[in-house]
Enzyme design. Structure first.
Site, PDB file in Angstrom:
ATOM      1  N   ASP A  45      33.301  -0.156 -26.848  1.00 21.66           N
ATOM      2  CA  ASP A  45      33.643  -1.483 -27.363  1.00 21.66           C
ATOM      3  C   ASP A  45      33.901  -1.441 -28.867  1.00 21.66           C
ATOM      4  OD1 ASP A  45      34.099  -4.170 -27.261  1.00 21.66           O
ATOM      5  OD2 ASP A  45      31.987  -4.745 -27.143  1.00 21.66           O
ATOM      6  N   GLY A  46      34.700  -2.389 -29.339  1.00 24.25           N
ATOM      7  CA  GLY A  46      34.904  -2.546 -30.776  1.00 24.25           C
ATOM      8  C   GLY A  46      36.231  -2.034 -31.299  1.00 24.25           C
ATOM      9  N   ASN A  47      37.138  -1.683 -30.411  1.00 19.45           N
ATOM     10  CA  ASN A  47      38.454  -1.208 -30.878  1.00 19.45           C
ATOM     11  C   ASN A  47      39.182  -2.301 -31.661  1.00 19.45           C
ATOM     12  OD1 ASN A  47      37.891   1.061 -29.426  1.00 19.45           O
ATOM     13  ND2 ASN A  47      39.391   0.703 -27.810  1.00 19.45           N
ATOM     14  N   GLY A  48      39.103  -3.523 -31.115  1.00 15.57           N
ATOM     15  CA  GLY A  48      39.800  -4.649 -31.756  1.00 15.57           C
ATOM     16  C   GLY A  48      39.234  -4.928 -33.134  1.00 15.57           C
ATOM     17  N   ARG A  78      45.526  -4.834 -32.884  1.00 11.88           N
ATOM     18  CA  ARG A  78      44.448  -4.332 -32.027  1.00 11.88           C
ATOM     19  C   ARG A  78      44.786  -3.010 -31.342  1.00 11.88           C
ATOM     20  NH1 ARG A  78      40.619  -7.679 -30.291  1.00 11.88           N
ATOM     21  NH2 ARG A  78      40.652  -6.700 -28.246  1.00 11.88           N
ATOM     22  N   SER A  83      38.379  -3.152 -17.731  1.00 12.22           N
ATOM     23  CA  SER A  83      37.589  -3.900 -16.755  1.00 12.22           C
ATOM     24  C   SER A  83      38.480  -4.862 -15.971  1.00 12.22           C
ATOM     25  CB  SER A  83      36.481  -4.679 -17.456  1.00 12.22           C
ATOM     26  OG  SER A  83      37.025  -5.823 -18.076  1.00 12.22           O
ATOM     27  N   ASN A 119      39.634  -7.565 -18.115  1.00 11.59           N
ATOM     28  CA  ASN A 119      40.554  -7.286 -19.225  1.00 11.59           C
ATOM     29  C   ASN A 119      41.984  -7.772 -18.957  1.00 11.59           C
ATOM     30  OD1 ASN A 119      39.019  -4.125 -20.255  1.00 11.59           O
ATOM     31  ND2 ASN A 119      38.692  -6.191 -21.010  1.00 11.59           N
ATOM     32  N   ARG A 138      43.483 -10.589 -21.167  1.00  9.27           N
ATOM     33  CA  ARG A 138      43.935 -10.395 -22.555  1.00  9.27           C
ATOM     34  C   ARG A 138      45.433 -10.667 -22.653  1.00  9.27           C
ATOM     35  NH1 ARG A 138      40.489  -5.821 -25.488  1.00  9.27           N
ATOM     36  NH2 ARG A 138      38.503  -6.514 -24.674  1.00  9.27           N
ATOM     37  N   SER A 172      28.188  -6.246 -19.175  1.00  8.96           N
ATOM     38  CA  SER A 172      29.607  -6.541 -18.931  1.00  8.96           C
ATOM     39  C   SER A 172      30.127  -6.034 -17.581  1.00  8.96           C
ATOM     40  CB  SER A 172      30.471  -5.988 -20.074  1.00  8.96           C
ATOM     41  OG  SER A 172      30.107  -6.563 -21.299  1.00  8.96           O
ATOM     42  N   GLU A 185      18.508   4.365 -19.168  1.00 11.27           N
ATOM     43  CA  GLU A 185      18.121   4.070 -20.557  1.00 11.27           C
ATOM     44  C   GLU A 185      19.347   3.532 -21.293  1.00 11.27           C
ATOM     45  OE1 GLU A 185      15.088   4.318 -21.940  1.00 11.27           O
ATOM     46  OE2 GLU A 185      14.319   4.918 -19.984  1.00 11.27           O
TER      47      GLU A 185
END
Ligand code: FPP
Length: 248
Positions: free
Chosen positions: A24-27, A37, A69, A72, A75, A200, A211
């Site tokens: 996560d966090g590409n955008g 993005r 996902s 997605n 988008r 998610s 974990e």
């Protein structure tokens, strides 16, 4: 420095057999730099490459990456198309490297719903790398954890109706054999980048005792060193599986 971490991992032993990653966090990585993005996704591919290689070096046997996902699709169309193209390009540009590293690629998700070119690219890399026996790489594409459970229930009920399975014999292991990840052990470690504390809709059945490691680092910045730090953190955990402490 990074290789010192790898040494430490090896000395500790107890290498996670299966690592799953929510990339996560590409955008946000792109936004921080005032870039579109898709540039974040493109940079994220470099992290994909590095994390696969580093996982193999650490002795991880199975790596699952959440690439796209079921949700997605909501988008902007241009981003969805760009992600699909990136996946197609990835399968083409990386297949030789993956094969030479002994990586066997398997896609998990509703692959049949993808457009022909994406579907073909995925099937082709699966076929091309099928002999790999150093590490399994599961690429979750058009994947949803609830959808996976529903698909498993459908297939299992057909087998019950067809007399192949007696309902009284259904247990966790048998059910697990109907999931997309059939045959793979449950993840030992789930890594999520960019700080969000969510699952998610990822591997809902398989993550029961996994974990969880969340880092604030955005996926395009998550590289070899970060993977090793996550494994080291995992090696300090006391996994109880609902029992009392093992005294670690
Ligand atoms: C999440 O960042 C990332 C994705 C939805 C796509 C991940 C895809 C790649 C890293 C490239 C392709 C992967 C493979 C395996 C070939 P985000 O867009 O949700 O970031 P944000 O939360 O900051 O907006």
């Amino acid at each position: 420095m990074t290789e010192v971490l790898l040494e430490e991992i090896r000395e500790n032993g107890d290498i996670p057999v299966h690592i799953a990653v929510i990339m996560d966090g590409n955008g946000r990585w792109a936004k921080q730099r005032g870039k579109p993005r898709i540039l974040g996704h493109r940079e994220g591919m470099k992290s994909v490459r590095e994390v696969i290689e580093a996982s193999g070096d650490a002795g991880v046997k199975c790596l699952t990456l959440y690439a796209f996902s079921s949700e997605n699709w909501n988008r902007p169309r241009a981003e969805v198309m760009a992600l699909m193209k990136l996946l197609e390009r990835y399968t083409e540009s990386e297949k030789d490297e993956l094969r030479s590293q002994g990586v066997r690629v398997r896609a998990i998700g509703r692959i049949d719903e993808l457009e022909t070119s994406a579907r073909r690219a995925i099937r082709s890399i699966e076929e091309y790398t099928r002999e790999g026996n150093r590490m399994d790489l599961f690429l979750a594409i058009n994947y949803g954890g609830r959808q996976e459970i529903v698909d498993a229930v459908r297939a299992l009920s057909e087998d019950v109706a067809g007399g192949k399975v007696v309902s009284g014999s259904i247990d966790e292991a048998l059910f697990g054999g109907y999931l997309y990840t059939a045959g793979a052990p449950d993840p030992d470690l789930l890594i999520r980048t960019s700080g969000e504390m969510r699952i998610s809709n990822f591997l809902l059945f398989q993550l029961a005792y996994t974990e969880i490691y969340v880092t604030d680092v955005f996926w395009p910045d998550f590289r070899r060193e970060h993977l090793f730090r996550a494994i080291l953190d995992y090696q300090k955990r006391d996994r109880r599986f609902g029992k009392v402490s093992s005294g670690k």
